[in-house]
Design an enzyme around this catalytic site. Structure first.
Site, PDB file in Angstrom:
ATOM      1  CB  SER A 139      -1.454  -6.395  -2.296  1.00 30.95           C
ATOM      2  OG  SER A 139      -2.105  -5.487  -3.147  1.00 30.95           O
ATOM      3  CG  HIS A 192       1.893  -2.272  -3.201  1.00 31.79           C
ATOM      4  ND1 HIS A 192       0.953  -1.948  -2.242  1.00 31.79           N
ATOM      5  CD2 HIS A 192       1.393  -3.353  -3.864  1.00 31.79           C
ATOM      6  CE1 HIS A 192      -0.070  -2.787  -2.325  1.00 31.79           C
ATOM      7  NE2 HIS A 192       0.177  -3.655  -3.289  1.00 31.79           N
ATOM      8  CG  ASP A 234       1.810   0.750   0.058  1.00 27.64           C
ATOM      9  OD1 ASP A 234       1.349   0.380  -1.032  1.00 27.64           O
ATOM     10  OD2 ASP A 234       2.033  -0.021   1.015  1.00 27.64           O
TER      11      ASP A 234
END
Length: 300
Positions: free
Chosen positions: A110, A277, A250
């Site tokens: 991320s 995610h 995601d």
């Protein structure tokens, strides 16, 4: 490495401290894998199952970025303190202090994926490979795609979210409940959420200084200092083999991820069909196989 195997501790970073954890026994033949968590303002906890990669002499290094977890907390610092440059400096300090800066592989998830991409663009001589997981190449793309994902939420959910965002009541229970609908679709699709993921989630909720300043109140309402930050222009400068990972569901949609594949000269992209995610939690067996294969390939 300058630290013993299977150890935890703190490293001096200017006047502050960075908490770290080393799993496995270092071996001179295999570069350690340094794991950079997301947020900003999260902790290493939700990535702990990556210790499964500590085998055959490869050490795995986790750490908590400044402001959270076991590292120095600075709730009094304003938004101007929390910059990408601060965390790039912290990462460089970690690598040097642990004695691994001459040979290492980076995994960034991320926000951490953007951080490691920006680090790699400076072409550090010791970097051997790069894994960018569930990351956008720019927050401009991220914010645009959040509008698409929000519009597809069940009737009434986005309206409730926007009402609280307009009123400044994003700390209310109603906002949290509506937010969970988005998170359950696009952040972690497991029910219940795994313990390690909950640990990081609750840390961010209980200690929101960094997340609030740089991101905002939620994943899909980015109003912090990162709202226009991008690494797109630096991606062509990355010179190491790169593995890009994302989930089919995601929040880091294909639009936000594609620049990594298109602009990094030696990059390949793997999509996890049953994940959002956090595919390392949602599809751990395949995730481990894909990452292990990439790491093995770096040594050939």
């Amino acid at each position: 490495m300058a630290v013993p195997a299977d150890s935890t501790g703190w490293l001096r970073f200017g006047e502050f401290r960075t908490w770290y954890r080393v799993t496995g026994t270092p071996d001179g033949d295999l570069p350690p894998l340094v794991v950079v968590h997301g947020g900003p303002g999260s902790t290493h906890d939700y990535l702990l199952n990556m210790t499964s990669l500590a085998k055959d002499g490869r050490a795995v290094v986790h750490y908590d970025q400044l402001g959270n977890g076991g590292s120095t907390r600075l709730p009094e610092r304003g938004a101007d303190f929390w910059t990408p440059e601060l965390f790039l400096d912290e990462l460089a300090n970690l690598l040097e202090s642990l004695g691994v800066s001459d040979r290492y592989v980076l995994f960034g998830q991320s926000w951490g994926g953007m951080l490691v991409a920006r680090h790699a663009a400076d072409r550090p001589t010791g970097l051997r490979g790069l894994i960018i997981a569930n990351a956008p190449a720019s927050y401009r793309l991220w914010r645009s795609e959040m509008e698409v994902l929000r519009a597809a939420l069940p009737p009434g959910v986005d309206e409730a979210l926007r009402a609280h965002e307009a009123a400044g009541t994003t700390d209310s229970a109603e906002y949290f409940e509506a937010m969970r609908v988005f998170y359950g679709r696009h952040v972690c699709r497991l029910d219940p959420w795994p313990r390690d993921y909950l640990a990081s989630f609750m840390e961010t909720a209980d200690n929101p200084t960094v997340y609030s300043a740089m991101n905002g109140p939620s994943e899909f309402h980015v109003i912090g200092t990162l709202k226009d930050w991008s690494v797109e222009d630096r991606l062509p400068e990355i010179s190491v083999p790169t593995l890009v990972l994302s989930g089919r569901h995601d929040e880091a949609t294909p639009v936000t991820v594609r620049p990594f594949r298109d602009l990094i000269p030696d990059a390949r992209w793997e999509i996890f069909e049953n994940s959002s995610h956090v595919p390392h939690l949602e599809e751990p067996t395949r995730f481990h196989a894909v990452v292990s294969d990439f790491l093995t390939g770096l040594e050939k």
